[in-house]
Design a protein around this motif. Sequence first.
Motif, PDB file in Angstrom:
ATOM      1  N   VAL A  38       0.829  -1.207   0.000  1.00  0.00           N
ATOM      2  CA  VAL A  38       0.000   0.000   0.000  1.00  0.00           C
ATOM      3  C   VAL A  38       0.864   1.259   0.000  1.00  0.00           C
ATOM      4  O   VAL A  38       1.672   1.477   0.904  1.00  0.00           O
ATOM      5  CB  VAL A  38      -0.942   0.020   1.222  1.00  0.00           C
ATOM      6  N   GLN A  39       0.675   2.068  -1.022  1.00  0.00           N
ATOM      7  CA  GLN A  39       1.383   3.341  -1.122  1.00  0.00           C
ATOM      8  C   GLN A  39       0.443   4.535  -0.960  1.00  0.00           C
ATOM      9  O   GLN A  39       0.891   5.657  -0.736  1.00  0.00           O
ATOM     10  CB  GLN A  39       2.089   3.438  -2.478  1.00  0.00           C
ATOM     11  N   ARG A  40      -0.862   4.259  -1.077  1.00  0.00           N
ATOM     12  CA  ARG A  40      -1.821   5.364  -1.024  1.00  0.00           C
ATOM     13  C   ARG A  40      -3.154   4.866  -0.467  1.00  0.00           C
ATOM     14  O   ARG A  40      -3.629   3.794  -0.838  1.00  0.00           O
ATOM     15  CB  ARG A  40      -2.021   5.945  -2.430  1.00  0.00           C
ATOM     16  N   ILE A  41      -3.741   5.647   0.440  1.00  0.00           N
ATOM     17  CA  ILE A  41      -5.084   5.377   0.954  1.00  0.00           C
ATOM     18  C   ILE A  41      -5.921   6.634   0.742  1.00  0.00           C
ATOM     19  O   ILE A  41      -5.579   7.707   1.245  1.00  0.00           O
ATOM     20  CB  ILE A  41      -5.069   5.013   2.450  1.00  0.00           C
ATOM     21  N   GLU A  42      -6.988   6.516  -0.024  1.00  0.00           N
ATOM     22  CA  GLU A  42      -7.863   7.657  -0.263  1.00  0.00           C
ATOM     23  C   GLU A  42      -9.230   7.395   0.362  1.00  0.00           C
ATOM     24  O   GLU A  42      -9.698   6.252   0.412  1.00  0.00           O
ATOM     25  CB  GLU A  42      -8.006   7.932  -1.760  1.00  0.00           C
ATOM     26  N   VAL A  43      -9.845   8.452   0.867  1.00  0.00           N
ATOM     27  CA  VAL A  43     -11.131   8.339   1.561  1.00  0.00           C
ATOM     28  C   VAL A  43     -12.183   9.117   0.784  1.00  0.00           C
ATOM     29  O   VAL A  43     -11.942  10.243   0.344  1.00  0.00           O
ATOM     30  CB  VAL A  43     -11.030   8.893   3.001  1.00  0.00           C
ATOM     31  N   SER A  67      -2.551  -4.495   0.551  1.00  0.00           N
ATOM     32  CA  SER A  67      -3.903  -4.142   0.126  1.00  0.00           C
ATOM     33  C   SER A  67      -4.835  -5.355   0.079  1.00  0.00           C
ATOM     34  O   SER A  67      -6.038  -5.228   0.343  1.00  0.00           O
ATOM     35  CB  SER A  67      -3.860  -3.462  -1.245  1.00  0.00           C
ATOM     36  N   LEU A  68      -4.312  -6.536  -0.236  1.00  0.00           N
ATOM     37  CA  LEU A  68      -5.147  -7.739  -0.249  1.00  0.00           C
ATOM     38  C   LEU A  68      -5.626  -8.072   1.162  1.00  0.00           C
ATOM     39  O   LEU A  68      -6.779  -8.484   1.366  1.00  0.00           O
ATOM     40  CB  LEU A  68      -4.375  -8.924  -0.829  1.00  0.00           C
ATOM     41  N   ALA A  93      -8.224   0.893  -5.887  1.00  0.00           N
ATOM     42  CA  ALA A  93      -8.148   1.761  -7.056  1.00  0.00           C
ATOM     43  C   ALA A  93      -7.044   1.251  -7.978  1.00  0.00           C
ATOM     44  O   ALA A  93      -7.086   1.428  -9.191  1.00  0.00           O
ATOM     45  CB  ALA A  93      -7.873   3.203  -6.629  1.00  0.00           C
ATOM     46  N   ALA A  94      -6.052   0.613  -7.381  1.00  0.00           N
ATOM     47  CA  ALA A  94      -4.935  -0.047  -8.064  1.00  0.00           C
ATOM     48  C   ALA A  94      -4.368  -1.034  -7.046  1.00  0.00           C
ATOM     49  O   ALA A  94      -4.701  -0.955  -5.859  1.00  0.00           O
ATOM     50  CB  ALA A  94      -3.883   0.973  -8.505  1.00  0.00           C
ATOM     51  N   VAL A  98      -5.476   1.994  -2.104  1.00  0.00           N
ATOM     52  CA  VAL A  98      -6.691   1.549  -1.420  1.00  0.00           C
ATOM     53  C   VAL A  98      -7.694   2.695  -1.347  1.00  0.00           C
ATOM     54  O   VAL A  98      -7.335   3.825  -1.011  1.00  0.00           O
ATOM     55  CB  VAL A  98      -6.359   1.053   0.006  1.00  0.00           C
ATOM     56  N   ARG A  99      -8.946   2.387  -1.675  1.00  0.00           N
ATOM     57  CA  ARG A  99     -10.021   3.377  -1.563  1.00  0.00           C
ATOM     58  C   ARG A  99     -10.948   2.969  -0.420  1.00  0.00           C
ATOM     59  O   ARG A  99     -11.473   1.854  -0.403  1.00  0.00           O
ATOM     60  CB  ARG A  99     -10.812   3.467  -2.865  1.00  0.00           C
ATOM     61  N   VAL A 100     -11.135   3.882   0.541  1.00  0.00           N
ATOM     62  CA  VAL A 100     -12.029   3.634   1.677  1.00  0.00           C
ATOM     63  C   VAL A 100     -13.285   4.483   1.482  1.00  0.00           C
ATOM     64  O   VAL A 100     -13.214   5.712   1.471  1.00  0.00           O
ATOM     65  CB  VAL A 100     -11.355   3.989   3.016  1.00  0.00           C
TER      66      VAL A 100
END
Length: 247
Positions: A38-43, A67-68, A93-94, A98-100
């Motif tokens: 995981v390099q990015r988490i977007e909310v 991410s899995l 998202a990729a 990760v999209r929360v």
Amino acid sequence: MKQKKNKGYKKSHKIYALTVIVLGLAIILLALFLLFYVQRIEVEGNEYTDSQEIVDLVEEDPLSMNSLYLLYKYRFTDYDMPGSLDSMKVSLAAPWSVRVTVDEKKILAYVQNGEQNVYFDEEGLVVKMDSEVLEGVPCVEGLDVSGAELYKTLGNGDEALFRSILDVTCQVREFELSPDRIVCSGEDIQLWFGEICVLLGDDITADKIAQISPILAKLEGRRGTLHLEHFEEKGDAVSFSPDVLPE
């Protein structure tokens, strides 16, 4: 001698095959680790809950780097989430992003407490506390929230009054009304729409709230007090006192 040689060959062949399998699995696991790191988490979906609070909660888990794992955790296991949320869903998202997606509790109203505004939902749960004023959220006056704590239910010495406040805020939202203020005056409740004050008394009913919108349409541009405190059913007289407002 020939049999011993064949046995040695078979043994070395098995070791070689096992080594290849182990190395292959190691390469696959390493690839999965690097690809799904995981390099990015977007909310998304949040209006008043701080995005960083959600990200920090997700990252508290030491395995959240994969991410899995996050997909599995938020689909098949129990998990913690901020008290202002009803649900959290995780998608990719990729492989590395990760999209929360969150669903927040609906804010009914807020009460000013010093320099802070205390926002609460239909259960009286405090879901937000800060100095920000959210547009479209009615302000309740006359309710003591000095002991309010985030993500805890508001306590009040007068439970009947507090229940009336919750009832009126729920009814106001149901009938799509937008009062500027909700005022507690003793045991009675007032709704303010600009320079028109609606007196509801201490008994909040859907029948009373249903009268407000059509009457306000007829009183547009006027100033005064609308008396609904003694209204019980359709057909009861409703009076309006022009240019008279409670202090």
